[in-house]
Design an enzyme around this catalytic site. Structure first.
Site, PDB file in Angstrom:
ATOM      1  N   GLU A   1      45.057 -65.129  79.921  1.00 40.13           N
ATOM      2  CA  GLU A   1      45.032 -64.525  81.252  1.00 40.13           C
ATOM      3  C   GLU A   1      45.994 -63.344  81.391  1.00 40.13           C
ATOM      4  O   GLU A   1      46.598 -63.146  82.447  1.00 40.13           O
ATOM      5  CB  GLU A   1      45.275 -65.579  82.345  1.00 40.13           C
ATOM      6  CG  GLU A   1      44.118 -66.548  82.493  1.00 40.13           C
ATOM      7  CD  GLU A   1      44.103 -67.288  83.823  1.00 40.13           C
ATOM      8  OE1 GLU A   1      44.907 -66.938  84.708  1.00 40.13           O
ATOM      9  OE2 GLU A   1      43.285 -68.210  83.972  1.00 40.13           O
TER      10      GLU A   1
ATOM     11  N   HIS B   1      50.816 -72.801  84.927  1.00 39.44           N
ATOM     12  CA  HIS B   1      50.595 -73.602  83.726  1.00 39.44           C
ATOM     13  C   HIS B   1      51.923 -73.868  83.024  1.00 39.44           C
ATOM     14  O   HIS B   1      52.867 -73.068  83.139  1.00 39.44           O
ATOM     15  CB  HIS B   1      49.672 -72.883  82.741  1.00 39.44           C
ATOM     16  CG  HIS B   1      48.232 -72.879  83.144  1.00 39.44           C
ATOM     17  ND1 HIS B   1      47.249 -73.534  82.432  1.00 39.44           N
ATOM     18  CD2 HIS B   1      47.600 -72.288  84.188  1.00 39.44           C
ATOM     19  CE1 HIS B   1      46.083 -73.343  83.017  1.00 39.44           C
ATOM     20  NE2 HIS B   1      46.267 -72.587  84.091  1.00 39.44           N
TER      21      HIS B   1
END
Length: 660
Positions: free
Chosen positions: A367, A644
């Site tokens: 990402e 995360h």
């Protein structure tokens, strides 16, 4: 294979691409700002809690018409730029390979000389993280913002954590015959690695207080361990300091010796204040700096995993003072060892760490979608990693079935030279995921050579699968394609034959955000995929069951800025308790339970949704070598910067030979 160092084959196309993007960018930036102003994060909501409600509304009323007017005015230029930009993507290369140009900090060639496949073996450390560097307006839907500042801070934390040397503490006592070793994230400040005996004091310090003079390098020859010393360090294990503590039954220390480089330093100098703690203060607004935040660059107090730091000093000091410091550190190490070895049937260490591992060799990120953020991140990572592959993917309609607005978001960084690289785009993306060129990046790196001039290589693959819940079939198809591409890459890049091997394969690692966990009932098809028969998951017992110590890697976005978890140390403390995890991790879903965090029952299976994986295989490696997991970590150092948890794994490649 030729590695692409620029996105286009010639400078004319590069200039034309820059011109077209310059026409598009104002419209893109204004649209991003306009949408972002209507999507506040919980951090911003709390900041505005004490302000009059009408003040923010007044700002929206004033700025919205301005943004809209400028956006409309920029549309004709953006349309012209798009007409130039889109066809250029057919000539664009699938990635950019960047190598550190500063030769003073480049040491990839030196690392290759450190392992000759002799001795007991060598360990390699791998890291993986989803950093959520999307355009700011999209990142806000994950409750993070200020993408450009976050990219810079993420890079700082990773390279400051990875560039620190490793420290191991061995405690010899008549009442304790075991060896307690610090985790691989513990540190020691290097002193140049000369062979002379020096006076040294030992003190506690924070994780970010060390910023090493040569943080872009690992000091190669200068910081190698004495192979003949106690503890028998593995070949090529650089930047490791071994502290031996000899004690009597009453707990008093008799001698304290510290091996630095090829010499020994006896603790006799004063424990002076650190002079290297002038770290730059973070400007990232969505990470509130607090005392004890060992992950931030300006931390001014010691964390729970306080570190030993060896410093050169002149003069003398009371030996009891040094012994007291060492006794305190010894107790810390024993507690850490107990926590890491809670499950005694495990063959390797495992922990929840507030630090990125020292001597991190390879890093895979997902990402990293925003191109400006990728440049800032690359700039920071180049202080430690010499080789980086970024801006991976395709744009427009080139290479995939649907139009792609952003790249794959994959980024790879390495201390070792990259020999080959390849990228493949998943053609079956659905929904919002179809707008990104999600795929897989495959890399071949050289990590050493034998005395017979055979190259020692390793394979690393990084991927990001379909994210939308319920798209089980799509993810299974992507796993099928991933296996086929892995096999093709190995065959196309191998220059060896069984009869005359020119290369010896040391490891094959696969990591990334797979967007399914091993406990959710909805992910049963992915859990039973054949990929897991070829690659081993250190956290997994079998389909539907994780090991007791494994925790989820997906954080609840709503709680990212809570005081209990907004710093690395605090998040580490919370995740070490069952109740804490239930409050701040997203848990596996099932048919009988809602996925909502509120009202969650304690009977839910697992310790959170673990969707970030680190896998390895023993297939296709050199037959006489053995690969084992040495340590596995869940890392909290990016607390407040992403939703995360990064993961890290250290592999030991054993050659089966005795030390020379």
């Amino acid at each position: 294979m030729v590695l692409y160092t620029s996105p286009f084959p010639n400078s004319f196309l590069s200039v034309l691409h820059s011109f077209s993007w310059g026409l598009i960018f104002p419209c893109y930036w204004l649209a991003d700002r306009l949408v972002g102003s209507f999507v506040p994060t919980t951090y911003e909501k709390r900041q505005r809690a004490d302000d009059p409600c009408y003040f923010h509304a007044l700002c929206i009323i004033i700025t919205t018409p301005i943004y809209l007017a400028l956006l409309v005015a920029s549309l004709p230029f953006a349309l012209l730029g798009f007409l130039l930009w889109s066809p250029l993507q057919s000539a664009r290369r699938p990635y950019i390979y960047s190598r550190l140009k500063d030769k003073n900090h480049a040491n990839g060639a030196t690392l290759l000389t450190e392992w000759k496949a002799a001795g007991s073996g060598k360990s390699f450390c791998f890291g993986s993280a989803n950093v959520c560097l999307l355009p700011d307006s999209l990142a806000r839907f994950n409750n993070v913002f200020n993408t450009q500042a976050r990219a810079k801070e993420i890079g700082r934390r990773i390279r400051n954590g990875a560039s620190r040397p490793q420290i191991k503490i061995y405690i010899d006592s008549p009442t304790n015959t075991s060896i307690s070793a610090a985790s691989f994230s513990s540190l020691v400040s290097p002193q140049g690695g000369d062979n002379r005996t020096v006076n040294a004091g030992i003190k506690r310090t924070t994780s970010m207080e060390y910023k090493g003079e040569n943080c872009g390098s690992n000091n190669g020859e200068e910081n190698r361990e004495d192979k003949g010393g106690s503890g028998e360090p593995h070949e090529g294990e650089e930047n490791t300091c071994i502290v031996r503590i000899n004690g009597e039954e009453n707990g008093h220390m008799s001698d304290t010796e510290t091996d630095t480089g090829n010499g020994q330093a006896r603790a006799s100098g004063p424990a002076e204040p650190s002079l290297e703690g002038d770290a730059e203060i973070s400007k990232t607004p969505n990470h509130k700096q607090k005392e004890g935040d060992s992950g931030s660059l300006d931390s001014c107090s010691a964390s729970r995993e306080s570190l030993v730091k060896v410093r050169v000093g002149d003069g003398t000091v009371d030996q009891s003072t040094v012994n007291n410091k060492l006794l305190y550190k010894a107790s810390i190490m024993k507690k850490t060892s107990v926590r890491k070895k809670k499950h005694t049937d495990e063959t390797f260490d495992h922990e929840i760490s507030a630090f990125f591992p020292a001597n991190l060799d390879f890093l895979c990120l997902q990402e990293v979608f925003d191109k400006r953020a990728a440049e800032k991140l690359k700039e920071q990572l180049h202080h430690y990693f010499e080789y980086i592959v970024y801006d991976v993917g395709v744009y427009s309609c080139h290479g995939c079935c649907s139009f792609k607005f952003v790249n794959s978001g994959l980024l790879f960084a390495s201390r070792y030279p990259v020999m080959d690289a390849a990228y493949h785009c998943y053609p079956n993306g659905r929904g919002m995921d179809s707008l990104a060129s999600k795929g897989a990046l495959f890399l071949k790196v050289q990590v050493g050579s034998t005395p017979q001039d055979q190259r020692i290589v390793g394979y690393i693959s990084c991927t990001h699968l379909q994210a939308i819940a319920g798209d089980t079939t799509v993810r299974c198809e992507q796993l099928d394609m991933l296996q086929d591409w892995l096999s093709e890459f190995r065959k196309s890049t191998s220059s060896s034959s069984t009869a005359n091997p020119e290369e010896l394969v040391a490891f094959d690692v696969l990591c990334g955000d797979l967007n399914f966990d091993n406990c959710s009932s909805e992910d049963k098809l992915e859990q039973q995929h054949s990929l897991f028969t070829h690659y081993k998951d250190p956290c997994r017992v079998g389909p539907g069951e994780d090991k007791p110590w494994a925790i989820g890697t997906l954080l609840d976005p709503e709680g990212l800025y809570d005081e209990e978890v907004c710093t690395p140390d605090n998040l580490q403390k919370v995740l070490e308790s069952d109740e804490g995890r239930k409050g701040y991790l997203v848990y596996p879903t099932s048919k009988n339970h809602s996925s909502s965090q509120k009202g969650r029952k304690a009977s839910l299976k697992g310790n959170g949704r673990r969707i970030d994986y680190m896998l390895y295989t023993e297939e296709g490696l050199y037959l006489e070598w053995k690969v084992e997991v040495e340590e596995f970590s869940f890392i909290t150092q990016l607390a407040g910067l992403t939703d995360h948890l990064p993961v890290a794994m250290r592999l030991m490649v054993s050659t089966g030979e005795d030390d020379p």
